[in-house]
Design a protein around this motif. Structure first.
Motif, short mmCIF file in Angstrom:
data_model
loop_
_atom_site.label_atom_id
_atom_site.label_comp_id
_atom_site.label_asym_id
_atom_site.label_seq_id
_atom_site.Cartn_x
_atom_site.Cartn_y
_atom_site.Cartn_z
N GLU D 101 0.87 -1.20 0.00
CA GLU D 101 0.00 0.00 0.00
C GLU D 101 0.89 1.24 0.00
OE1 GLU D 101 -1.91 -0.39 3.64
OE2 GLU D 101 -3.01 -2.20 3.09
N PHE D 102 0.47 2.23 -0.74
CA PHE D 102 1.22 3.51 -0.76
C PHE D 102 0.18 4.60 -0.81
CE2 PHE D 102 5.34 5.57 -1.67
CZ PHE D 102 4.89 6.86 -1.85
N ASN D 103 -0.18 5.13 0.40
CA ASN D 103 -1.26 6.14 0.43
C ASN D 103 -0.68 7.51 0.75
OD1 ASN D 103 -2.80 3.92 0.14
ND2 ASN D 103 -3.25 3.72 2.34
N ILE D 104 -1.16 8.50 0.03
CA ILE D 104 -0.81 9.89 0.37
C ILE D 104 -2.11 10.61 0.69
CG2 ILE D 104 0.19 12.04 -0.46
CD1 ILE D 104 2.00 10.50 -2.27
N ASP D 105 -2.14 11.22 1.87
CA ASP D 105 -3.36 11.96 2.27
C ASP D 105 -3.20 13.39 1.75
OD1 ASP D 105 -5.36 13.33 3.39
OD2 ASP D 105 -5.08 12.58 5.44
N MET D 106 -3.82 13.69 0.60
CA MET D 106 -3.60 14.98 -0.06
C MET D 106 -4.08 16.15 0.79
SD MET D 106 -1.92 14.75 -2.64
CE MET D 106 -1.29 13.41 -3.62
N LEU D 107 -5.01 15.87 1.73
CA LEU D 107 -5.49 16.98 2.56
C LEU D 107 -4.38 17.48 3.47
CD1 LEU D 107 -9.07 15.77 3.51
CD2 LEU D 107 -8.38 17.53 1.87
N ARG D 108 -3.45 16.52 3.81
CA ARG D 108 -2.37 16.93 4.73
C ARG D 108 -1.16 17.41 3.95
NH1 ARG D 108 -2.78 16.14 9.72
NH2 ARG D 108 -4.35 14.76 10.66
N CYS D 109 -1.05 16.99 2.68
CA CYS D 109 0.20 17.25 1.96
C CYS D 109 0.36 18.75 1.73
CB CYS D 109 0.15 16.53 0.59
SG CYS D 109 1.55 16.98 -0.43
N VAL D 110 1.56 19.27 1.99
CA VAL D 110 1.83 20.70 1.81
C VAL D 110 2.58 20.92 0.49
CG1 VAL D 110 1.86 21.14 4.28
CG2 VAL D 110 3.99 20.53 3.12
N PHE D 111 2.69 19.89 -0.32
CA PHE D 111 3.31 19.98 -1.65
C PHE D 111 4.69 20.61 -1.60
CE2 PHE D 111 -0.15 18.36 -4.07
CZ PHE D 111 -1.25 18.57 -3.26
N CYS D 112 5.49 20.20 -0.59
CA CYS D 112 6.81 20.84 -0.43
C CYS D 112 7.85 20.13 -1.31
CB CYS D 112 7.26 20.75 1.02
SG CYS D 112 7.38 19.02 1.58
N GLY D 113 7.59 18.88 -1.75
CA GLY D 113 8.55 18.22 -2.63
C GLY D 113 9.66 17.51 -1.88
N MET D 114 9.60 17.45 -0.55
CA MET D 114 10.69 16.75 0.19
C MET D 114 10.71 15.27 -0.19
SD MET D 114 12.17 18.98 2.02
CE MET D 114 13.01 18.20 3.41
N CYS D 115 9.52 14.72 -0.44
CA CYS D 115 9.50 13.28 -0.79
C CYS D 115 10.25 13.05 -2.09
CB CYS D 115 8.05 12.81 -0.90
SG CYS D 115 7.06 13.83 -1.98
N GLU D 116 10.03 13.95 -3.02
CA GLU D 116 10.69 13.81 -4.33
C GLU D 116 12.21 13.82 -4.16
OE1 GLU D 116 9.80 17.16 -6.77
OE2 GLU D 116 9.51 15.94 -8.57
N GLU D 117 12.67 14.70 -3.27
CA GLU D 117 14.13 14.80 -3.10
C GLU D 117 14.67 13.62 -2.31
OE1 GLU D 117 15.09 18.61 -1.40
OE2 GLU D 117 13.82 19.58 -2.92
N ALA D 118 13.84 13.10 -1.37
CA ALA D 118 14.36 12.03 -0.51
C ALA D 118 14.48 10.71 -1.27
CB ALA D 118 13.43 11.84 0.69
N CYS D 119 13.66 10.56 -2.32
CA CYS D 119 13.59 9.23 -2.93
C CYS D 119 14.89 8.86 -3.63
CB CYS D 119 12.45 9.20 -3.97
SG CYS D 119 12.36 7.60 -4.76
N PRO D 120 15.51 7.75 -3.25
CA PRO D 120 16.80 7.35 -3.84
C PRO D 120 16.63 6.75 -5.23
CG PRO D 120 16.14 5.74 -2.20
CD PRO D 120 15.09 6.81 -2.20
N VAL D 121 15.42 6.36 -5.60
CA VAL D 121 15.30 5.65 -6.91
C VAL D 121 14.36 6.41 -7.83
CG1 VAL D 121 15.87 3.38 -6.02
CG2 VAL D 121 13.50 4.17 -5.89
N ASP D 122 14.10 7.70 -7.54
CA ASP D 122 13.26 8.52 -8.41
C ASP D 122 11.91 7.83 -8.66
OD1 ASP D 122 12.27 10.36 -10.13
OD2 ASP D 122 13.36 9.61 -11.90
#
Lengths: 525, 160, 421, 161
Positions: D101-122
């Motif tokens: 499962e891979f859930n993102i709660d969009m109501l909480r997401c602040v769209f800062c992009g930290m996840c994009e930068e943290a991901c080691p495999v793009d």
């Protein structure tokens, strides 16, 4: 014991003769990087990370095998040593697979840790890495021999601790590969420790595989209550989801060195299923009831015929709970107490397998017996208690503080319940033998209460609360308080345990110990 | 088939074992005897030797995989072991290997279909003065060259 | 051209005598007289004699044999073992094989004297697995010696017991290392052991153990017969006596030659070995077996074969394996073979050597196949340095030193790789 | 009522001035449609810069397998703790771990992009999508399939070496 004094990084250290430079550095609080050294295993000296510079010795020496001598001058932070350790670390990593995203050890892996403090070089390895068999299922453990850095901790463990000689290193050079010699599963009761002592992700526990990242977990020090040995543990939970993920050993040279058995480590999962969630009243079938009704019923029943009541004290209760229950019951006039233990094995003080396991599954048998003696109450003993209920019509039975970890002891208690007019069973999990009981009340497990217990090695140790009580479970403090008041006004169990500890347990068992800062290593009785 | 030494080999084993302070020191001689009897060391053979020497089976498996002269799988009747070290390479051992690959049409550490020959590339055999050298089973064939190697192959084939 | 005259030879004195491997022939040539004399002497006197001779270990480490024997604690009550290291696996060396196959009794006599000197009742000859014929010859010689009462109980009429057991290895270069040999003899993988404790204090079965090379032990009878001073007249001040040199490679007469220590390398190559084959030009010489750094032609002209001068040229006398490399042989090929050898023979116990040898080999293979880059050459240097002095035994250093030596003394061989970025 | 002129008090005149300005704009724009800044959304869309951080996308490998290895780095880096992943054993042993499962709660997401930068495999990217309307709070829990589907129709198939 003669002592020697040496200087490590300019700091004078005095240690017993024969200790190694590594242990002296540890005593002086100087951290020396290491993979193959383990305090409870023999010295291998193969990872070559614990290099130190010793005056008048031309080449850097490994500190784990060099015995400290008088007046030795040791330095662990010279640029030469930093370079040597960086070089050795680089050679550890050149054939290491880039598995960090999928490796359970990430976050507590020593390759990661030492790379951050000693490495920080850009990798120069451009050639094909050496490939070895990846995911291999060896029973309770998953082996990935490509990640293995061949530090031989696990080989020494299966040789020196479990004496099962199962793991070995085969072939030669960089084709050396760790596996069981018959590629079959591990066949000893301590396989979980392999996943702990493996500094990398080569041996990971199948039970914890892909469950949670370790940096989401919080550790609390506690003691295992699955048998009488009282191994020191560190329990990891995710504090936001309040889910229990892992029980790991905590080093205590007096009790369990650095090991716990697989039952104590993974047996907890069986305890979390079919917990008793709410107080149940047996009216032809179990109906949910409230604690209020239960307490008023119990008070009424006990005060009516205290001399006909028999209290079974489970030996999974903490000392404070036993004192609390006995005092309240005694105040209500109950005279008959008997502890719930397998008398055949309770006298065994040494583990039967020579390592940790005991036949006696009670956590606090010695504590319970000692307290009954101190309170001047006669301990009828389980067999006598049961006979008394069968023969002389002790019509009421109150079984307090039962824990599923106690296992099969309930069956004997259950056999007696049908003959009683009133029976209250305070237990953690449902058990078919409770069908006849009038009341079944939810009890907390040892993860949900705080208090001291006395192990078979006559050692007073403290169990710490890790999780909130599940469902409406109440520990024996709340039960005793409820019975004495006859209603359900809530009671702060921790304060009650503290006051009882300070009033009696402290002076009886462990003078000088404070309840909140209890000695983590436990205190001999 | 029941894995056991023949009576004479067992007598030989007992004689050798008696020479050592601890039975496990006779590991290598015992493995040699086992390899002599069964041509290669199967898992059962290794278990049998471990039992004889009262030592953990793991350590015998480790030793068999550690030492190069123990065979874990059946090899050809004649193991052509060509030295690949400095002096032999200088004196032309690579040509010998190429010849063998061409002649027997099998790769390194493989066995010809008729089970006669296996080609192995081994480390220095201690015969650099008479390089290049090929060891066939236990005998050294020194100062080897392509022609003499061809003749030797014929002779070995001839003797079946 | 000062070469050792045949009559002044010590170890190979009567190597030409046919059937010398038989006891009767060896005895006819004066064999076992010294042993008979030795068992009647005071053991410490023998050790003293060996110390006076100044002989240093011929296996490769070059440790003075006399002091090695002196380190053994005689009064611990534990049995003392003498191990003869016949595992000769160093590429370029084949002298022990000659002694084992042609003159085993000289070795046995040496063992008897040495065992008596260090109060050892039991000694093992650990012979390399591949030397099958040599093993048969030595075993027969041992049986003959037992037959004559030179071994076993009441050796040669004395009250001393000396048992000798031949133990065949099974193909592992690492078992040539003292503690690797001891582990193998205890029925384990040939993993070298942590030092301390040194074998002299706690070796085979944790008892005091002395490990000597075949050549060293074969020299002992002559030393005892003619006295330490006589032996010390041979060789130079720090490198006493004579030793066997195995000359191989592109020479007319490759073979084993006994020569006084201190003789020039040129004399050895041109004199004993008959000079370069087909008049080829000399490119390099590996003086002491594969783990010793090479010498450039200029150095070869100046070098003399003794411990101190070899050290001056940044290399070692080693096990006496002189490999002569002609001009037409690419050094990259040689290094590729060399690094493959150490990658194959590393026991894998210590990480720097296990992973380092593999990496060196991969880089050398890439460079040799022309795919190597400047990065590879730089890495080669850095990795070899990282492998020096950080492991339990010296195999890691033995793998790194030749690479460093070739990089330093023959930089242009790597030129093609360096331009290739 | 001092200080305010008769005209402003007469109320009709300011109305007329206002209407006049509006009419002027109306008729000018009516005949100069091209230079109007407004666009006809949704037929026309404003193009944002490629670095625009919109709705997340889970990229896939060439064989269609999800690229994410459930290493939890995005969940760790997320300041809003709105990424919830449960990992599981991948059927293919070479891949080992993948997110069940891979859930993102969009109501909480602040769209800062930290996840994009943290991901080691793009594996996770913030795509150009910004239409995030939904009728029910649960619509805002984007599951793995939504995020992967999101990737397919937004990104032209990005070639990965």
């Amino acid at each position: 014991m003669k002592t020697v004094t040496l200087t490590i990084n300019g700091q004078a250290v005095t240690v017993n003769e024969g200790t190694t430079v590594f242990q002296a550095a540890q005593a002086a609080g100087v951290f020396v990087p290491h993979y193959c050294y383990h305090p409870d295993l023999s010295i291998a000296g193969v990872c070559r990370m614990c290099m130190v510079e010793i005056e008048k010795v031309p080449r850097p020496q490994i500190s784990c095998n060099t015995v400290a001598t008088e007046g030795m001058v040791v330095r662990t932070d010279t640029p030469k040593i930093k370079d040597t350790v960086k070089g050795v670390l680089e050679l550890h990593l050149i054939n290491h697979p880039l598995d960090c995203p999928i490796c359970d050890k990430a976050g507590e892996c020593k390759l990661q840790d030492f790379y951050q403090s000693y490495g920080l070089y850009t990798s120069r390895m451009e050639h094909e890495k050496v490939h070895k068999p990846k995911v291999q299922d060896i029973g309770t453990i998953v082996l990935d021999s490509e990640r293995c850095i061949l530090c031989t901790r696990c080989v020494r463990f299966t040789d020196e601790v479990t004496h099962s000689n199962e793991l070995g290193i085969f072939n030669r050079g960089d084709r050396s590969e760790l596996r069981t010699y018959d590629e079959g599963p591990l066949k000893n009761d301590y396989t979980g420790n392999l996943a702990d002592i493996c500094p990398v992700g080569a041996l990971t526990a199948k039970d914890f595989r892909f469950q949670q990242r370790v940096w989401f977990l919080d550790k609390t020090k506690s003691v295992c209550t699955m048998c009488a040995h009282g191994c020191n543990t560190a329990v990891s939970i995710n504090s936001s989801t309040k889910k229990l993920y892992r029980v790991e050993p905590r080093r205590n040279p007096e009790v369990n060195q650095s090991w716990i058995c697989d039952t104590g480590r993974w047996g907890i999962h069986s305890l979390t299923e079919n917990r008793v969630a709410t107080p149940l009243k047996n009216a032809g079938g179990f109906l949910d009831a409230t604690w209020n009704q239960a307490f008023s019923e119990m008070k009424r029943a006990i005060t009516e015929a205290p001399e006909k009541t028999l209290v079974f004290l489970s030996t999974a209760m903490t000392n404070e709970e036993v004192v609390d229950v006995c005092q309240v019951m005694f105040a209500l006039g109950v005279k008959n107490f008997s502890w719930l233990v397998d008398e055949a094995v309770v006298s065994e003080t040494q583990p039967f397998d020579g390592i940790l396991k005991h036949h006696d599954l009670s956590a606090n048998a010695r504590g319970t017996a000692e307290i009954l003696k101190r309170l001047g109450l006669t301990n009828l003993g389980m067999k006598a208690g049961i006979d008394k209920v069968k023969t002389q019509p002790l019509s009421q039975v109150v079984a307090v503080g039962l824990d599923a970890a106690q296992g099969p002891l309930w069956v004997e208690v259950a056999a007696v319940i049908p003959t009683t007019t009133q029976s209250f069973v305070h237990a953690t999990n449902h058990h078919p033998s409770f069908e006849a009981a009038k009341w079944v009340l939810p009890n907390t497990t040892s993860f949900e209460k705080t208090g001291t217990i006395v192990s078979a090695l006559a050692r007073v140790q403290k169990v710490n609360r890790i999780l909130p009580a599940q469902g409406l479970a109440r520990d024996s403090h709340a039960l005793a308080w409820g019975i004495s008041r006859g209603d359900d006004r809530s009671v702060p169990s921790k304060e009650r345990a503290k006051t009882i500890f300070e009033s009696s347990i402290q002076s009886w068992f462990c003078p000088g110990e404070k309840f909140s800062q209890f000695n983590e290593m436990g205190v001999a009785l | 088939m029941k894995y056991e030494f023949t009576p004479e080999r067992m007598k030989e084993f007992q004689k050798v074992k008696a020479k050592y302070e601890r039975p496990r020191s006779a590991l290598l001689p015992a493995l040699y005897l086992a390899q002599e009897q069964w041509k290669f060391l199967s898992d059962e053979a290794i278990q049998y030797v471990a039992g004889l020497l009262e030592m953990p089976a793991r350590e015998v498996f480790e030793a068999v995989s550690f030492y190069t002269m123990f065979r874990k799988k059946d090899m050809g009747k004649y193991c052509l072991q060509v030295c690949n070290n400095i002096t032999c390479t200088l004196m032309g051992s690579e040509a010998l290997l190429d010849l063998l690959h061409k002649e027997l049409d099998v790769g390194l550490s493989e066995t010809t279909k008729d089970g006669m020959f296996s080609i192995l590339s081994v480390q220095c055999l201690g015969s650099c003065g008479t390089a290049p050298v090929v060891q066939i089973n236990e005998n050294y064939y020194e100062n080897m060259n392509c022609d003499r190697l061809k003749i030797t192959l014929q002779q070995l084939r001839g003797t079946t | 051209m000062k070469l050792l005259a045949p009559e002044r030879r010590i170890i190979l004195k009567n190597i030409e005598t046919p059937n010398l491997h038989q006891l009767s022939v060896y005895q006819a040539a004066g064999g076992y007289q010294t042993a008979r004399k030795a068992v009647a002497m005071n053991p410490d006197a023998i050790i003293e004699e060996v110390k006076k001779s100044g002989i240093r270990g011929r296996g490769g480490a070059g440790f003075p044999t006399g002091s090695k024997w002196g380190f053994v604690p005689f009064k611990t009550g534990k049995p003392i073992y003498l191990l003869c290291n016949a595992d000769e696996s160093e590429p370029g060396c084949f002298k022990d094989r000659l002694l084992l196959e042609r003159n085993p009794h000289q070795l046995i006599e040496g063992i008897i004297i040495a065992s008596f000197a260090v109060r050892s009742l039991k000694s093992y000859i650990y012979i390399r697995g591949e030397y099958a014929t040599a093993a048969k010859v030595v075993q027969k010689a041992i049986d003959e010696a037992y037959g004559q009462g030179f071994l076993g109980k009441n050796v040669m009429g004395s009250t001393h017991t000396i048992d000798v057991v031949l133990h065949r290895g099974a193909g592992a270069y690492i078992c040539g290392e003292e503690t690797g040999l001891i582990s193998s003899l205890e029925g384990k993988k040939g993993y070298p052991r942590l030092k301390p404790p040194f074998p002299a204090v706690s070796g085979f079965l944790n008892c005091p153990t002395v490990v000597n090379n075949v050549e060293t032990l074969s020299t002992v009878p002559w030393i005892l017969a003619n006295g330490g001073e006589a032996y010390a007249t041979y060789g130079t001040e720090q490198s006493r006596g004579t030793r066997l040199f195995c000359v191989s490679g592109w020479v007319n007469r490759p073979g084993v030659y006994e020569e006084e220590l201190g003789c020039t390398l040129r004399d050895m190559i041109d004199g004993h070995a008959g000079g370069m084959k087909e008049g080829a030009k000399l490119k390099a010489v590996i003086p002491g077996g594969s783990s010793t750094p090479p010498l450039t032609p200029e150095e070869v002209d100046k070098a003399t074969l003794d411990f101190e001068t070899m050290a001056k040229f940044g290399t070692f006398l080693g096990a006496g394996g002189i490999i002569v490399i002609p001009d037409h042989f690419p050094l990259l090929k040689l290094l590729e073979r060399l690094t493959e050898f150490y990658w194959d023979e590393s026991c894998g116990q210590c990480t720097p050597c296990r992973e380092g040898t593999g990496w060196l080999y991969k880089m050398m293979k890439a460079i040799e196949h022309g795919k190597g880059t400047a990065q590879d050459v730089a890495n080669l240097q850095k990795t070899a340095n990282q492998m020096m002095g950080v492991t339990i035994c010296a195999l890691s250093d033995a793998a790194a030193m030749p690479v460093l030596g070739f990089l330093k003394k023959f930089p242009n061989e790597f030129k093609s790789a360096r331009e290739h970025t | 009522m001092s200080g305010r002129s008769l005209r402003s008090r007469s109320y009709l005149w300011p109305i007329f001035i206002g209407m006049w300005i509006t009419a002027r704009h109306l008729f000018f724009n009516l005949f100069h449609m091209r230079c109007l800044p407004t666009i006809q959304y949704p037929e026309q869309r404003r193009n944002y810069s490629p670095r625009f951080r919109g709705l997340h996308i889970l990229t896939v490998k060439q064989n269609g397998d999800i690229r994410c290895t459930a290493c939890m780095l995005c969940a760790t880096a997320c300041p809003a703790a709105c990424i919830h992943i449960t990992a599981d054993e991948h059927p293919d042993p070479n891949v080992e771990k993948y997110p069940r499962e891979f859930n993102i709660d969009m109501l909480r997401c602040v769209f800062c992009g930290m996840c994009e930068e943290a991901c080691p495999v793009d594996a996770i990217r913030m795509g150009p999508g910004y239409e995030l309307a939904g009728f029910d709070r649960n619509d805002f829990i984007y599951t793995k399939d939504d995020l992967v589907k999101n990737g397919n129709n937004t990104l032209s198939h990005v070639t990965h070496h």
